[in-house]
Motif scaffolding. Structure first.
Motif, PDB file in Angstrom:
ATOM      1  N   GLY A  13       0.828  -0.954  -0.063  1.00 26.51           N
ATOM      2  CA  GLY A  13      -0.080   0.216   0.115  1.00 26.51           C
ATOM      3  C   GLY A  13       0.848   1.326  -0.044  1.00 26.51           C
ATOM      4  N   VAL A  14       2.042   1.141   0.728  1.00 25.13           N
ATOM      5  CA  VAL A  14       2.952   2.237   0.911  1.00 25.13           C
ATOM      6  C   VAL A  14       3.365   2.520  -0.362  1.00 25.13           C
ATOM      7  N   PHE A  61     -14.795  -8.723   2.185  1.00 24.16           N
ATOM      8  CA  PHE A  61     -13.408  -8.424   2.600  1.00 24.16           C
ATOM      9  C   PHE A  61     -13.332  -6.707   2.396  1.00 24.16           C
ATOM     10  N   ALA A  62     -13.830  -6.267   1.271  1.00 22.45           N
ATOM     11  CA  ALA A  62     -13.851  -4.782   1.266  1.00 22.45           C
ATOM     12  C   ALA A  62     -14.632  -4.021   2.043  1.00 22.45           C
ATOM     13  N   PHE A  92      -3.116   8.026  -2.183  1.00 18.79           N
ATOM     14  CA  PHE A  92      -3.298   7.355  -1.101  1.00 18.79           C
ATOM     15  C   PHE A  92      -4.700   6.110  -1.119  1.00 18.79           C
ATOM     16  N   ILE A  93      -5.593   6.650  -1.741  1.00 17.31           N
ATOM     17  CA  ILE A  93      -7.001   5.964  -1.949  1.00 17.31           C
ATOM     18  C   ILE A  93      -6.621   4.802  -3.041  1.00 17.31           C
ATOM     19  N   LEU A  94      -5.814   5.303  -4.185  1.00 14.28           N
ATOM     20  CA  LEU A  94      -5.445   4.232  -5.307  1.00 14.28           C
ATOM     21  C   LEU A  94      -4.618   2.939  -4.631  1.00 14.28           C
ATOM     22  N   GLY A  95      -3.527   3.552  -3.713  1.00 10.75           N
ATOM     23  CA  GLY A  95      -2.627   2.554  -3.194  1.00 10.75           C
ATOM     24  C   GLY A  95      -3.470   1.370  -2.310  1.00 10.75           C
ATOM     25  N   VAL A 104      -4.385  -7.501  -3.321  1.00  8.71           N
ATOM     26  CA  VAL A 104      -3.153  -8.354  -2.956  1.00  8.71           C
ATOM     27  C   VAL A 104      -3.654  -8.973  -1.399  1.00  8.71           C
ATOM     28  N   SER A 105      -4.234  -8.226  -0.642  1.00 12.45           N
ATOM     29  CA  SER A 105      -4.363  -8.566   0.699  1.00 12.45           C
ATOM     30  C   SER A 105      -5.622  -9.600   0.757  1.00 12.45           C
ATOM     31  N   TYR A 106      -6.607  -9.560   0.047  1.00 12.54           N
ATOM     32  CA  TYR A 106      -7.620 -10.444  -0.149  1.00 12.54           C
ATOM     33  C   TYR A 106      -7.050 -11.719  -0.545  1.00 12.54           C
ATOM     34  N   ILE A 107      -6.280 -11.730  -1.598  1.00 12.68           N
ATOM     35  CA  ILE A 107      -5.841 -13.027  -2.083  1.00 12.68           C
ATOM     36  C   ILE A 107      -4.717 -13.915  -1.232  1.00 12.68           C
TER      37      ILE A 107
END
Length: 131
Positions: free
Chosen positions: A30-31, A79-80, A47-50, A57-60
């Motif tokens: 994300g960073v 998840f979202a 920041f929002i797009l990141g 990626v985190s969901y997977i």
């Protein structure tokens, strides 16, 4: 079972450890995504797009490694939704640290990334991936 035992049961287990490890990976993603996007866009939009890029990626990773479940569109939506409180908290941190306090955008993104971990884990465990 008292409250401390319940807290220990939720957070002192393999799932939470994997969640933290994946969280570190996701924080880095994300960073980095936010920083890259910020070279082209406003820092807050970056920041929002990141955040969204890292969320995918985190969901997977959380599906396969932490909760050992197959990918599914309905679970991705849950998840979202589970990440909305975390997103709000993180966005507020970026606004305060970058826009108001004037800290470097990389510091703002890093500080924002470590906020809200327990809330997010509880939502994922009991809402998104409940069995």
């Amino acid at each position: 079972m008292n409250i401390m035992d319940k807290i220990k049961k939720i957070f002192l287990n393999k799932e939470f450890i994997f969640f933290i490890i994946i969280g570190v990976i996701n924080t880095f993603n994300g960073v980095v995504f936010s920083f890259i996007y910020s070279s082209l866009l406003n820092e807050n939009i970056a920041f929002i797009l990141g955040y969204i890029s890292g969320l995918v990626v985190s969901y997977i990773l959380n599906s396969y490694i932490t909760f050992k479940e197959k990918l599914a569109f309905t679970k991705f939506i849950k998840f979202a939704i589970s990440y909305i409180p975390n997103f709000i908290i993180q966005n507020i941190v970026v606004i305060i640290t970058f826009n108001i306090l004037g800290l470097h955008k990389l510091i703002a993104y890093c500080l924002a990334a470590i906020i809200g971990i327990p809330v997010t884990f509880i939502l994922l465990k009991f809402f998104t991936f409940k069995k």
